[in-house]
Write a protein that holds these residues in place. Structure first.
Motif, PDB file in Angstrom:
ATOM      1  N   TYR A   1      28.716  51.952  60.137  1.00  0.00           N
ATOM      2  CA  TYR A   1      29.883  52.377  60.919  1.00  0.00           C
ATOM      3  C   TYR A   1      29.716  53.864  61.211  1.00  0.00           C
ATOM      4  N   ASP A   2      30.585  54.399  62.059  1.00  0.00           N
ATOM      5  CA  ASP A   2      30.574  55.844  62.288  1.00  0.00           C
ATOM      6  C   ASP A   2      30.878  56.598  60.997  1.00  0.00           C
ATOM      7  N   GLU A   3      31.744  56.003  60.176  1.00  0.00           N
ATOM      8  CA  GLU A   3      32.160  56.618  58.918  1.00  0.00           C
ATOM      9  C   GLU A   3      31.243  56.151  57.775  1.00  0.00           C
ATOM     10  N   PRO A   4      31.267  56.863  56.636  1.00  0.00           N
ATOM     11  CA  PRO A   4      30.632  56.311  55.440  1.00  0.00           C
ATOM     12  C   PRO A   4      31.307  54.990  55.107  1.00  0.00           C
ATOM     13  N   ALA A   5      30.558  54.089  54.469  1.00  0.00           N
ATOM     14  CA  ALA A   5      31.088  52.754  54.199  1.00  0.00           C
ATOM     15  C   ALA A   5      30.781  52.313  52.778  1.00  0.00           C
ATOM     16  N   LEU A   6      31.823  52.005  52.018  1.00  0.00           N
ATOM     17  CA  LEU A   6      31.618  51.400  50.700  1.00  0.00           C
ATOM     18  C   LEU A   6      31.285  49.931  50.895  1.00  0.00           C
ATOM     19  N   GLY A   7      30.422  49.417  50.036  1.00  0.00           N
ATOM     20  CA  GLY A   7      30.075  48.010  50.113  1.00  0.00           C
ATOM     21  C   GLY A   7      29.359  47.536  48.866  1.00  0.00           C
ATOM     22  N   ARG A   8      29.073  46.239  48.854  1.00  0.00           N
ATOM     23  CA  ARG A   8      28.397  45.582  47.731  1.00  0.00           C
ATOM     24  C   ARG A   8      29.098  45.912  46.409  1.00  0.00           C
ATOM     25  N   VAL A   9      30.431  45.973  46.463  1.00  0.00           N
ATOM     26  CA  VAL A   9      31.242  46.258  45.275  1.00  0.00           C
ATOM     27  C   VAL A   9      31.197  45.027  44.378  1.00  0.00           C
ATOM     28  N   VAL A  10      30.723  45.208  43.146  1.00  0.00           N
ATOM     29  CA  VAL A  10      30.525  44.053  42.276  1.00  0.00           C
ATOM     30  C   VAL A  10      30.716  44.432  40.811  1.00  0.00           C
ATOM     31  N   ASN A  11      31.327  43.510  40.072  1.00  0.00           N
ATOM     32  CA  ASN A  11      31.379  43.682  38.625  1.00  0.00           C
ATOM     33  C   ASN A  11      30.840  42.426  37.946  1.00  0.00           C
ATOM     34  N   HIS A  12      30.230  42.632  36.820  1.00  0.00           N
ATOM     35  CA  HIS A  12      29.624  41.569  36.019  1.00  0.00           C
ATOM     36  C   HIS A  12      30.726  40.597  35.592  1.00  0.00           C
ATOM     37  N   PRO A  13      30.454  39.288  35.604  1.00  0.00           N
ATOM     38  CA  PRO A  13      31.479  38.329  35.189  1.00  0.00           C
ATOM     39  C   PRO A  13      32.081  38.614  33.810  1.00  0.00           C
ATOM     40  N   ALA A  14      31.304  39.185  32.909  1.00  0.00           N
ATOM     41  CA  ALA A  14      31.785  39.429  31.547  1.00  0.00           C
ATOM     42  C   ALA A  14      32.856  40.515  31.468  1.00  0.00           C
ATOM     43  N   VAL A  15      32.980  41.355  32.499  1.00  0.00           N
ATOM     44  CA  VAL A  15      33.963  42.441  32.436  1.00  0.00           C
ATOM     45  C   VAL A  15      35.109  42.259  33.417  1.00  0.00           C
ATOM     46  N   ARG A  16      35.197  41.107  34.041  1.00  0.00           N
ATOM     47  CA  ARG A  16      36.297  40.860  34.973  1.00  0.00           C
ATOM     48  C   ARG A  16      37.620  40.737  34.228  1.00  0.00           C
ATOM     49  N   GLY A  17      38.675  41.147  34.910  1.00  0.00           N
ATOM     50  CA  GLY A  17      40.011  41.045  34.335  1.00  0.00           C
ATOM     51  C   GLY A  17      40.373  42.198  33.416  1.00  0.00           C
ATOM     52  N   LEU A  18      39.521  43.221  33.337  1.00  0.00           N
ATOM     53  CA  LEU A  18      39.773  44.361  32.460  1.00  0.00           C
ATOM     54  C   LEU A  18      40.204  45.610  33.223  1.00  0.00           C
ATOM     55  N   GLY A  19      40.335  45.497  34.536  1.00  0.00           N
ATOM     56  CA  GLY A  19      40.712  46.642  35.347  1.00  0.00           C
ATOM     57  C   GLY A  19      39.546  47.530  35.742  1.00  0.00           C
ATOM     58  N   LEU A  20      38.319  47.093  35.429  1.00  0.00           N
ATOM     59  CA  LEU A  20      37.166  47.930  35.733  1.00  0.00           C
ATOM     60  C   LEU A  20      36.812  47.933  37.213  1.00  0.00           C
ATOM     61  N   GLY A  21      37.210  46.911  37.956  1.00  0.00           N
ATOM     62  CA  GLY A  21      37.013  46.931  39.403  1.00  0.00           C
ATOM     63  C   GLY A  21      37.765  48.093  40.028  1.00  0.00           C
ATOM     64  N   ARG A  22      38.967  48.330  39.530  1.00  0.00           N
ATOM     65  CA  ARG A  22      39.776  49.455  40.006  1.00  0.00           C
ATOM     66  C   ARG A  22      39.107  50.780  39.625  1.00  0.00           C
ATOM     67  N   VAL A  23      38.559  50.842  38.418  1.00  0.00           N
ATOM     68  CA  VAL A  23      37.849  52.048  37.977  1.00  0.00           C
ATOM     69  C   VAL A  23      36.631  52.283  38.871  1.00  0.00           C
ATOM     70  N   LEU A  24      35.878  51.225  39.155  1.00  0.00           N
ATOM     71  CA  LEU A  24      34.680  51.322  39.985  1.00  0.00           C
ATOM     72  C   LEU A  24      35.015  51.830  41.388  1.00  0.00           C
ATOM     73  N   VAL A  25      35.984  51.219  42.038  1.00  0.00           N
ATOM     74  CA  VAL A  25      36.327  51.628  43.397  1.00  0.00           C
ATOM     75  C   VAL A  25      36.891  53.051  43.397  1.00  0.00           C
ATOM     76  N   GLY A  26      37.709  53.374  42.415  1.00  0.00           N
ATOM     77  CA  GLY A  26      38.224  54.743  42.318  1.00  0.00           C
ATOM     78  C   GLY A  26      37.102  55.761  42.189  1.00  0.00           C
ATOM     79  N   GLU A  27      36.111  55.445  41.366  1.00  0.00           N
ATOM     80  CA  GLU A  27      34.958  56.340  41.199  1.00  0.00           C
ATOM     81  C   GLU A  27      34.152  56.417  42.494  1.00  0.00           C
ATOM     82  N   GLY A  28      33.985  55.287  43.164  1.00  0.00           N
ATOM     83  CA  GLY A  28      33.257  55.276  44.427  1.00  0.00           C
ATOM     84  C   GLY A  28      33.951  56.085  45.510  1.00  0.00           C
ATOM     85  N   VAL A  29      35.262  55.942  45.617  1.00  0.00           N
ATOM     86  CA  VAL A  29      36.032  56.702  46.605  1.00  0.00           C
ATOM     87  C   VAL A  29      35.931  58.194  46.307  1.00  0.00           C
ATOM     88  N   ARG A  30      36.059  58.547  45.036  1.00  0.00           N
ATOM     89  CA  ARG A  30      35.976  59.958  44.640  1.00  0.00           C
ATOM     90  C   ARG A  30      34.612  60.545  45.016  1.00  0.00           C
TER      91      ARG A  30
END
Length: 162
Positions: A83-112
């Protein structure tokens, strides 16, 4: 008994700076989720070489997984590539850590990190449609209509510059 989320060690690097083990691990995690769980498509799409990569590894042994296991990953594609802008993608978490809120941590770190790499620029994502509200929590807003990408409903979303 619910385990507390694990401590994560972050690595943020360009494609040439990925070690062979990093590359193997990120492709393995992406294949586990995007190909085995979500259906076949070509994951290595030619964008990795023009991206930053954020790898989240376990800082310590956790719930049967060894320290150093890659459990969180995303890439940030350079502006003007997808895209014209930077683009986040391929956001993924291991099945063993799902449901722990780490997806939110990952995206927050990526945005930062995107805001640091490309200050004052918006960024764009192609989100799976069922995750639009999740990404909305980071300031992403839907753009256009939902569409099919690899037979999965997606929604293009834009996060304004901050």
């Amino acid at each position: 008994m619910t385990l507390p989320p694990p401590d994560i060690h972050w690595t943020w690097c360009r494609f040439p700076d990925l070690g062979l083990q990093d590359l193997y691990d990120l492709l393995q995690l992406r294949a586990r989720v995007f190909i085995l769980e979500q259906g076949p498509y070509l994951d290595p799409d030619g964008l990795d070489q023009r991206s930053w990569h954020l790898l989240g590894r376990l800082a310590h042994d956790w719930n049967g997984l060894p320290a150093g296991e890659l459990v969180l990953y995303l890439r940030a594609v350079d502006p003007g590539v997808k895209y014209d802008e930077p683009a986040l993608g391929r956001v993924v978490n291991h099945p063993a850590v799902r449901g722990l809120g780490l997806g939110r941590v990952l995206v927050g770190e990526g945005v930062r990190r995107c805001d640091q790499a490309w200050p004052g620029q918006p960024n764009r994502i192609s989100a799976q449609a069922h995750l639009a509200a999740f990404y909305g929590g980071f300031g992403y807003q839907p753009v256009g209509e939902a569409y099919l990408e690899d037979d999965i409903p997606h929604q293009e979303m834009l996060r304004p510059a901050v």
